[in-house]
Design a protein around this motif. Sequence first.
Motif, PDB file in Angstrom:
ATOM      1  N   ILE A   1       1.013   4.471  -6.237  1.00  0.00           N
ATOM      2  CA  ILE A   1       1.992   3.180  -6.188  1.00  0.00           C
ATOM      3  C   ILE A   1       3.058   3.257  -5.177  1.00  0.00           C
ATOM      4  O   ILE A   1       3.199   1.962  -4.377  1.00  0.00           O
ATOM      5  N   ARG A   2       3.566   4.201  -4.945  1.00  0.00           N
ATOM      6  CA  ARG A   2       4.625   4.387  -3.767  1.00  0.00           C
ATOM      7  C   ARG A   2       4.028   4.215  -2.497  1.00  0.00           C
ATOM      8  O   ARG A   2       4.534   3.363  -1.780  1.00  0.00           O
ATOM      9  N   GLU A   3       2.782   4.603  -2.242  1.00  0.00           N
ATOM     10  CA  GLU A   3       2.061   4.500  -0.958  1.00  0.00           C
ATOM     11  C   GLU A   3       1.650   2.990  -1.021  1.00  0.00           C
ATOM     12  O   GLU A   3       1.894   2.569   0.278  1.00  0.00           O
ATOM     13  N   LEU A   4       1.124   2.453  -1.876  1.00  0.00           N
ATOM     14  CA  LEU A   4       0.920   1.051  -1.903  1.00  0.00           C
ATOM     15  C   LEU A   4       1.909   0.061  -1.477  1.00  0.00           C
ATOM     16  O   LEU A   4       1.860  -0.861  -0.885  1.00  0.00           O
ATOM     17  N   LYS A   5       3.031   0.420  -2.041  1.00  0.00           N
ATOM     18  CA  LYS A   5       4.367  -0.340  -1.771  1.00  0.00           C
ATOM     19  C   LYS A   5       4.806  -0.398  -0.483  1.00  0.00           C
ATOM     20  O   LYS A   5       5.133  -1.352   0.265  1.00  0.00           O
ATOM     21  N   ARG A   6       4.622   1.077   0.028  1.00  0.00           N
ATOM     22  CA  ARG A   6       4.977   1.245   1.657  1.00  0.00           C
ATOM     23  C   ARG A   6       4.133   0.516   2.490  1.00  0.00           C
ATOM     24  O   ARG A   6       4.540  -0.277   3.384  1.00  0.00           O
ATOM     25  N   GLN A   7       3.005   0.387   2.093  1.00  0.00           N
ATOM     26  CA  GLN A   7       1.877  -0.250   2.947  1.00  0.00           C
ATOM     27  C   GLN A   7       2.037  -1.712   3.010  1.00  0.00           C
ATOM     28  O   GLN A   7       2.096  -2.596   3.968  1.00  0.00           O
ATOM     29  N   LEU A   8       2.396  -2.195   1.658  1.00  0.00           N
ATOM     30  CA  LEU A   8       2.810  -3.724   1.426  1.00  0.00           C
ATOM     31  C   LEU A   8       4.010  -4.143   2.356  1.00  0.00           C
ATOM     32  O   LEU A   8       3.759  -4.998   2.846  1.00  0.00           O
ATOM     33  N   ASP A   9       5.001  -3.231   2.183  1.00  0.00           N
ATOM     34  CA  ASP A   9       6.231  -3.468   2.797  1.00  0.00           C
ATOM     35  C   ASP A   9       5.924  -3.523   4.552  1.00  0.00           C
ATOM     36  O   ASP A   9       6.511  -4.488   5.275  1.00  0.00           O
ATOM     37  N   GLU A  10       4.985  -2.467   4.907  1.00  0.00           N
ATOM     38  CA  GLU A  10       4.771  -2.441   6.173  1.00  0.00           C
ATOM     39  C   GLU A  10       4.016  -3.737   6.838  1.00  0.00           C
ATOM     40  O   GLU A  10       4.239  -4.273   7.911  1.00  0.00           O
TER      41      GLU A  10
END
Length: 78
Positions: A45-54
């Motif tokens: 989830i943390r990685e997906l949130k980071r990718q989404l923000d990017e």
Amino acid sequence: MTETKTGPHLYSLEAQIVDLQTRLVFAEEAHAELDDIVARQDVMIRELKRQLDELRGELEAASAQWGETNAVERPPHY
């Protein structure tokens, strides 16, 4: 006569204790497995949130650039 009443009764208590201990072991294993799953999902989830923000940042940058340099104008014949 007291021994015959106590004997089966003690066996019943021992069987119940063994059953409870067995259930506890299975419950602890299930808890540990679920804890591992939750930990892995947290990382995902943390990685997906980071990718989404990017991606949001890239989309905003592209939208701003497209809006400034590639304004759509009506052709003269309209």
